[in-house]
Write an enzyme that holds these catalytic residues in place. Structure first.
Site, PDB file in Angstrom:
ATOM      1  N   LEU A  33      58.536  35.673  60.893  1.00 56.80           N
ATOM      2  CA  LEU A  33      58.309  34.420  61.812  1.00 56.80           C
ATOM      3  C   LEU A  33      57.372  33.449  61.029  1.00 56.80           C
ATOM      4  O   LEU A  33      56.419  34.103  60.490  1.00 56.80           O
ATOM      5  CB  LEU A  33      57.789  34.753  62.953  1.00 56.80           C
ATOM      6  CG  LEU A  33      58.831  35.590  63.859  1.00 56.80           C
ATOM      7  CD1 LEU A  33      58.087  36.022  65.205  1.00 56.80           C
ATOM      8  CD2 LEU A  33      59.926  35.033  64.184  1.00 56.80           C
ATOM      9  N   HIS A  34      57.561  32.305  61.227  1.00 58.93           N
ATOM     10  CA  HIS A  34      56.831  31.273  60.667  1.00 58.93           C
ATOM     11  C   HIS A  34      56.717  30.202  61.645  1.00 58.93           C
ATOM     12  O   HIS A  34      57.196  30.315  62.712  1.00 58.93           O
ATOM     13  CB  HIS A  34      57.251  30.640  59.173  1.00 58.93           C
ATOM     14  CG  HIS A  34      58.520  30.122  59.292  1.00 58.93           C
ATOM     15  ND1 HIS A  34      58.921  29.318  60.124  1.00 58.93           N
ATOM     16  CD2 HIS A  34      59.621  30.919  58.607  1.00 58.93           C
ATOM     17  CE1 HIS A  34      60.440  29.094  59.939  1.00 58.93           C
ATOM     18  NE2 HIS A  34      60.790  30.010  59.084  1.00 58.93           N
ATOM     19  N   HIS A  37      59.696  28.860  63.620  1.00 58.33           N
ATOM     20  CA  HIS A  37      59.963  29.672  64.609  1.00 58.33           C
ATOM     21  C   HIS A  37      59.086  29.353  65.720  1.00 58.33           C
ATOM     22  O   HIS A  37      59.623  29.467  67.089  1.00 58.33           O
ATOM     23  CB  HIS A  37      59.787  31.126  64.388  1.00 58.33           C
ATOM     24  CG  HIS A  37      61.003  31.668  63.242  1.00 58.33           C
ATOM     25  ND1 HIS A  37      60.497  32.040  61.982  1.00 58.33           N
ATOM     26  CD2 HIS A  37      62.265  31.774  63.154  1.00 58.33           C
ATOM     27  CE1 HIS A  37      61.483  32.399  61.303  1.00 58.33           C
ATOM     28  NE2 HIS A  37      62.600  32.056  61.999  1.00 58.33           N
ATOM     29  N   GLN A  61      76.554  38.040  58.763  1.00 56.72           N
ATOM     30  CA  GLN A  61      76.421  36.821  58.261  1.00 56.72           C
ATOM     31  C   GLN A  61      75.792  36.617  56.558  1.00 56.72           C
ATOM     32  O   GLN A  61      75.677  35.623  56.120  1.00 56.72           O
ATOM     33  CB  GLN A  61      75.274  35.729  58.888  1.00 56.72           C
ATOM     34  CG  GLN A  61      73.988  36.126  59.258  1.00 56.72           C
ATOM     35  CD  GLN A  61      73.498  35.345  60.371  1.00 56.72           C
ATOM     36  OE1 GLN A  61      73.587  35.578  61.396  1.00 56.72           O
ATOM     37  NE2 GLN A  61      72.562  34.537  59.824  1.00 56.72           N
ATOM     38  N   LYS A 180      66.687  22.262  61.499  1.00 51.27           N
ATOM     39  CA  LYS A 180      66.928  22.709  60.116  1.00 51.27           C
ATOM     40  C   LYS A 180      68.309  23.057  59.917  1.00 51.27           C
ATOM     41  O   LYS A 180      68.855  23.087  58.733  1.00 51.27           O
ATOM     42  CB  LYS A 180      66.012  23.719  59.961  1.00 51.27           C
ATOM     43  CG  LYS A 180      66.001  24.233  58.485  1.00 51.27           C
ATOM     44  CD  LYS A 180      64.731  25.032  58.233  1.00 51.27           C
ATOM     45  CE  LYS A 180      64.735  25.942  56.951  1.00 51.27           C
ATOM     46  NZ  LYS A 180      65.966  27.120  57.274  1.00 51.27           N
ATOM     47  N   GLN A 184      74.693  24.971  62.017  1.00 47.61           N
ATOM     48  CA  GLN A 184      74.728  25.877  62.866  1.00 47.61           C
ATOM     49  C   GLN A 184      74.798  25.307  64.414  1.00 47.61           C
ATOM     50  O   GLN A 184      75.590  25.764  65.331  1.00 47.61           O
ATOM     51  CB  GLN A 184      73.408  26.410  62.881  1.00 47.61           C
ATOM     52  CG  GLN A 184      73.181  27.769  63.883  1.00 47.61           C
ATOM     53  CD  GLN A 184      72.009  28.760  63.072  1.00 47.61           C
ATOM     54  OE1 GLN A 184      72.209  29.379  62.288  1.00 47.61           O
ATOM     55  NE2 GLN A 184      70.685  28.597  63.813  1.00 47.61           N
TER      56      GLN A 184
HETATM   57  P1  AMP Z   1      66.370  32.194  61.501  1.00 48.04           P
HETATM   58  O1  AMP Z   1      65.173  33.247  61.577  1.00 48.04           O
HETATM   59  O2  AMP Z   1      66.026  31.720  60.032  1.00 48.04           O
HETATM   60  O3  AMP Z   1      67.490  32.826  61.658  1.00 48.04           O
HETATM   61  O4  AMP Z   1      66.041  30.956  62.122  1.00 48.04           O
HETATM   62  C1  AMP Z   1      65.915  31.172  63.562  1.00 48.04           C
HETATM   63  C2  AMP Z   1      65.678  29.628  64.451  1.00 48.04           C
HETATM   64  O5  AMP Z   1      64.561  29.098  63.755  1.00 48.04           O
HETATM   65  C3  AMP Z   1      67.049  28.908  63.840  1.00 48.04           C
HETATM   66  O6  AMP Z   1      67.217  27.989  64.922  1.00 48.04           O
HETATM   67  C4  AMP Z   1      66.337  27.993  62.684  1.00 48.04           C
HETATM   68  O7  AMP Z   1      67.114  26.695  62.672  1.00 48.04           O
HETATM   69  C5  AMP Z   1      65.038  27.989  63.510  1.00 48.04           C
HETATM   70  N1  AMP Z   1      64.278  27.315  62.400  1.00 48.04           N
HETATM   71  C6  AMP Z   1      63.778  27.993  61.079  1.00 48.04           C
HETATM   72  N2  AMP Z   1      62.948  27.393  60.296  1.00 48.04           N
HETATM   73  C7  AMP Z   1      62.648  26.205  60.921  1.00 48.04           C
HETATM   74  C8  AMP Z   1      61.874  25.220  60.777  1.00 48.04           C
HETATM   75  N3  AMP Z   1      61.327  24.958  59.480  1.00 48.04           N
HETATM   76  N4  AMP Z   1      61.824  23.970  61.723  1.00 48.04           N
HETATM   77  C9  AMP Z   1      62.571  24.379  62.802  1.00 48.04           C
HETATM   78  N5  AMP Z   1      63.305  25.458  63.245  1.00 48.04           N
HETATM   79  C10 AMP Z   1      63.140  26.241  62.198  1.00 48.04           C
END
Ligand code: AMP
Length: 323
Positions: A33-34, A37, A61, A180, A184
């Site tokens: 997580l960042h 998230h 995926q 982002k 999706q």
């Molecule tokens: P992930 O863990 O990469 O599958 O991302 C989980 C959710 O967080 C997805 O809906 C991403 O679009 C969103 N997300 C990831 N990075 C960002 C970001 N920098 N800004 C906004 N939403 C993000």
């Protein structure tokens, strides 16, 4: 905060929340997580009395090597989720999510199986596994054979399959996704319409680092040299989106930005960043309508500039609205 690992316990948690009159917000993630998230967490926290984040690296995926390389740090993620006031984290194992799968390796072969065809315009749900336990979703070609999906359409089948399953397990009132990943969002919104689902999909704007990079779990895979190149690529993309934006506002025939010309310029601009030590490969550059994902000829205010590229084999994407 509760940490839930099984579908049965997750069902029980969400059922109890609903009986008690709570609204449930779901933030699906793959962990590591960042602040991107956590922005989703904050949004979910505003409008729901119960918030759950799922943390699951979904093999369906990925290709095997990318799946194995994907960063994982569940303990730190749980602490972050707790510090943002979440009520629960759902962190199932692969066997829990895909109980019929003889192995994780088998999941990597699914997308090549011709017994699960894709339709041009409609979503298709294939029942798979020993007891038809999973609905394997094929996203229609009209949505998947575009942008990021063209090279690996099965990626979005995996995303749709896991989100559909999470929606069935958790049945939230709202689910939160980042802009982002614009393709999706378009696909999940279309899937929701197809399912006649009442779950509200909420879009959250992109969160960027101070150097302009869109936060992504994949950034931890970059070394310093690679990161500097990615910063430069991101800058060039932003410049092109800004110049075009100014031109669309001028609204004169002479200034009309044609997508093809912009794509060509940007392509050579990005390629010029290449160094001897680092390989930069552009996968695709597109100017698209965000809802239909159709490429546009002339850039308008709502148009999205989308770039997918590989830096030393690590695949990154950049999404920029022109407006
Ligand atoms: P992930 O863990 O990469 O599958 O991302 C989980 C959710 O967080 C997805 O809906 C991403 O679009 C969103 N997300 C990831 N990075 C960002 C970001 N920098 N800004 C906004 N939403 C993000």
């Amino acid at each position: 905060m509760q940490i839930i690992n099984t579908i049965t316990d997750m069902h029980a948690w969400t059922a109890q929340a609903r009986v008690q009159g709570h609204t449930v917000g779901l933030v699906p993630t793959m962990g590591c997580l960042h602040n991107g998230h956590t922005e989703l967490f904050k949004e979910a926290r505003k409008n729901n009395s119960r918030v759950v984040a799922s943390i699951f690296v979904n093999p369906l995926q990925f290709r095997q090597d990318a799946y194995e390389k994907y960063p994982r740090r569940l303990d730190a993620d749980i602490q972050i989720a707790e510090s943002f006031g979440l009520d629960a984290v759902f962190a199932p194992s692969t066997a829990e999510m895909y109980p019929h799968a003889p192995s994780t390796d088998w999941l990597f072969t699914l997308h090549d199986d011709p017994s699960y065809p894709r339709h041009q315009t409609k979503f298709v749900s294939h029942h798979i596994g020993q007891d038809n336990a999973t609905n394997y979703i094929r996203v229609p070609s009209r949505l998947v054979m575009k942008m990021d999906g063209q090279k690996h359409p099965w990626h979005f089948d995996g995303v749709a399959t896991v989100v559909n399953q999470l929606f069935n397990i958790i049945n939230p009132h709202r689910a939160y996704f980042g802009q982002k990943d614009i393709q999706q969002i378009a696909i999940l919104q279309a899937m929701n319409d197809w399912n006649e689902s009442t779950i509200d999909l909420v879009e959250v704007p992109i969160v960027r680092d101070t150097d302009g990079l869109a936060l992504s779990s994949r950034l931890v895979l970059l070394n310093d040299a690679e990161r500097s190149i990615v910063i430069e690529v991101t800058k060039r993309i932003a410049q092109h989106a800004t110049v075009s934006s100014a031109n669309t506002q001028a609204n004169t025939q002479a200034n009309t930005q044609h997508a093809q010309a912009l794509i060509k310029d940007l392509q050579s601009d990005i390629q010029s960043i290449q160094t001897h030590e680092n390989t930069l490969v552009i996968d695709s550059i597109e100017c698209v309508n965000p809802a239909t994902l159709e490429p546009v000829d002339a850039i308008e205010d709502a148009t999205i500039l989308f770039v997918a590229y590989l830096i030393n084999g690590i695949r990154l994407t950049e999404t920029r609205p022109f407006a």
